[in-house]
Design a protein around this motif. Structure first.
Motif: not given
Length: 576
Positions: A467-478
């Protein structure tokens, strides 16, 4: 122009450096309001503050201040739900989209809103409401861990003040049109007023004012649309003139959306359905606490589920008074938004007000735009103070304090949020179409949160680390993708095409990161997930019923699927 006088003085812009321009309103759009116009506007402000003072009497606890004591009926929260979205950014931004993209703008309503609102009401609302959470990030705290909770709370707080800044800039456009005030002065004055009625009355004040604002906005925009149609020769005249200048495809929602084809939106049907219709739409409507908070304020689960479903019906007809004026503005000022034009796309509605409205009606229209600003601003500020106070301050800074302490913190952070929003308003000022900017923010913040939330809700194997890493990297990618687009490394023809692509990337990256991490780490025990993951029994839970909740016309399934069917029918005029 019937009944109004205009001061012409050219345009004003401020350079922010190479490649960036802050778009101030053309002074040529100054409106002359007489005593009747000002009386209408002043009366509205008095009523708004009066509602805030009355609402203050019901604020006796933090639950009252942040969630109206969970006591409001469905029709109130439903209208507040759609009004919170029908802010100045919606009105000015979607009218700008109408002028820039034509009939393609209806996608933001029919596929970009209705299905997600129905999904929220039928599927997700029972989990929000029954878990007694006070915010979306708090749900992630219970489902995952403090790290995911703090990250989502922080991202939401940042997004809230950025979106609040968009609303402040939108009102700055209106006040500059009305009074000729400099943009900084307009932003400060408007921010102080909204601050007053939220601090005084909390969410109850905001919600009841949003109900009032909904009717004021409708009353203001209907005459503008009718007079605009009369000016251009009715629907037939509008269609003929738009087709003559922009081509028939400009009035077709799906025309030219095949792969390799060209259209004003700059994207294809896959970008529209997955980028807008799924990622951005579901991300916004199901995780944006400015909207979800209205449902959580309902008196019981039945009312909470019906809140977005009731809102879906007026939502699908809003294009008639928002997008249609954008097309009318394109006919009246054919060069709007062009490099040689004095007018930005953002100025479509003020332009029509100047050209069409007599005094009295002009005052009502200005009041409606002021109301729309306050609805959007109040929604973001009230959700910001709730998340900051409950999910950051109470959870990590000052836990176990007296309840009055958190009410005080909520009021103080409201002031801080508005002040910071005043600063972020100048970021919005660098976009000629503020809806492009809004959709950029949604792809950055809402889409990754939705991906995390949907995995957490439907997959028991999803873990806290995922949950933490998916949200963090999912935010940085766009963010990284949009930076590449902005610097020219990614060749896309429009900002909206970039936003839809960024949203798809955000969702995919989140899922691709979350799934392997979940499979490699230990999930919570099933006993810890009760009420936090989807089961058929929990989805069908009807909660406590009030008298009349069982009536056939109040059944959530009927309302939800009826809204979806009606939205599909609304596409017909734009596909023939």
């Amino acid at each position: 122009m019937p009944g109004a006088r205009v001061h012409d003085a050219g345009t004003g812009e401020i350079s922010l450096g190479e490649g960036t321009t802050m778009h101030y309103l053309a002074d040529g759009l100054r409106l002359s309001m007489n005593w009747l116009d000002y009386l209408i506007l002043a009366t509205y402000f008095v009523v708004v503050l009066g509602i805030a003072l009355v609402a203050k009497r019901s604020v006796n606890s933090s639950l009252d201040f942040f969630l109206s004591g969970r006591s409001l009926p469905a029709w109130v929260t439903g209208l507040a739900f759609v009004s919170a979205n029908l802010g100045a950014t919606e009105i000015l931004g979607m009218a700008a989209n109408g002028a820039q993209y034509g009939a393609y703008t209806v996608h933001w309503y029919l596929i970009g809103a209705i299905p997600a609102m129905v999904f929220l009401g039928l599927v997700m609302m029972p989990f929000y409401y029954n878990s007694k959470v006070r915010s979306v990030p708090e749900f992630l705290l219970r489902r995952f861990s403090p790290s995911s909770h703090l990250l989502s709370s922080s991202l939401f707080a940042i997004a809230s003040v950025l979106i609040a800044g968009v609303n402040l800039f939108a009102l700055g456009i209106i006040l500059r049109t009305l009074l000729g005030w400099p943009l900084p002065v307009s932003i400060v004055v408007s921010g102080v007023f909204v601050l007053a009625y939220i601090v005084i009355g909390g969410l109850t004040s905001a919600i009841y004012n949003e109900v009032l604002q909904f009717f004021v906005i409708i009353a203001a925009l209907v005459p503008l649309t009718v007079l605009g149609l009369i000016r251009v020769g009715g629907f037939d005249g509008l269609i003929d003139k738009v087709v003559a200048s922009e081509g028939a495809q400009f009035l077709s929602a799906w025309g030219g959306t095949g792969f390799g084809e060209q259209n004003p939106l700059g994207t294809n049907w896959l970008g529209i359905t997955l980028g807008l219709g799924f990622a951005i739409s579901f991300g916004y409507w199901t995780t944006n606490f400015a909207e979800v908070q209205r449902s959580l304020s309902a008196k019981n689960l039945s009312a909470a589920r019906r809140t977005p479903l009731i809102a879906a019906f007026p939502k699908m007809f809003i294009p008639l008074i928002v997008v249609l004026p954008g097309l009318i503005a394109l006919v009246i000022a054919p060069s709007i938004g062009g490099p040689s034009s004095a007018y930005e796309y953002n100025q479509a509605i003020p332009l029509l007000m100047r050209e069409l409205l007599p005094n009295g009606v002009l005052g009502l229209a200005v009041t409606g735009l002021m109301a729309s600003f306050m609805a959007g601003m109040a929604a973001n500020v009230s959700s910001f103070n709730t998340v900051f106070t409950n999910d950051i301050w109470q959870a990590y800074v000052k836990p176990r304090m007296p309840d009055k302490h958190y009410v005080t913190v909520g009021r103080v952070i409201t002031v801080i949020g508005v002040v910071v929003g005043m600063g972020t308003a100048f970021i919005a000022a660098s976009f000629s179409n503020i809806m492009n900017y809004m959709q950029t923010l949604f792809s950055f913040f809402n889409v990754p949160l939705f991906a995390t939330f949907i995995l957490a809700l439907f997959w028991k194997r999803m873990t806290a680390k995922a949950g933490f890493w998916g949200l963090l990297l999912g935010t940085l990618a766009p963010v990284a993708f949009y930076a590449s687009y902005s610097t020219g490394y990614v060749p896309l023809s429009t900002d909206q095409a970039a936003n839809m692509t960024a949203a798809i990337i955000a969702f995919i990256v989140n899922v691709v990161v979350s799934v392997p991490i979940s499979l490699a780490t230990r999930p919570k025990a099933a006993s810890e997930l009760e009420g936090l993951v989807y089961t058929r029994a929990s989805a069908q839970d009807k909660g406590e019923h009030a008298p009349g909740d069982g009536a056939w016309y109040r059944r959530p399934a009927l309302l939800g699927w009826g809204a979806v069917a009606l939205a599909a029918l609304c596409y017909v005029p734009f596909t023939l």
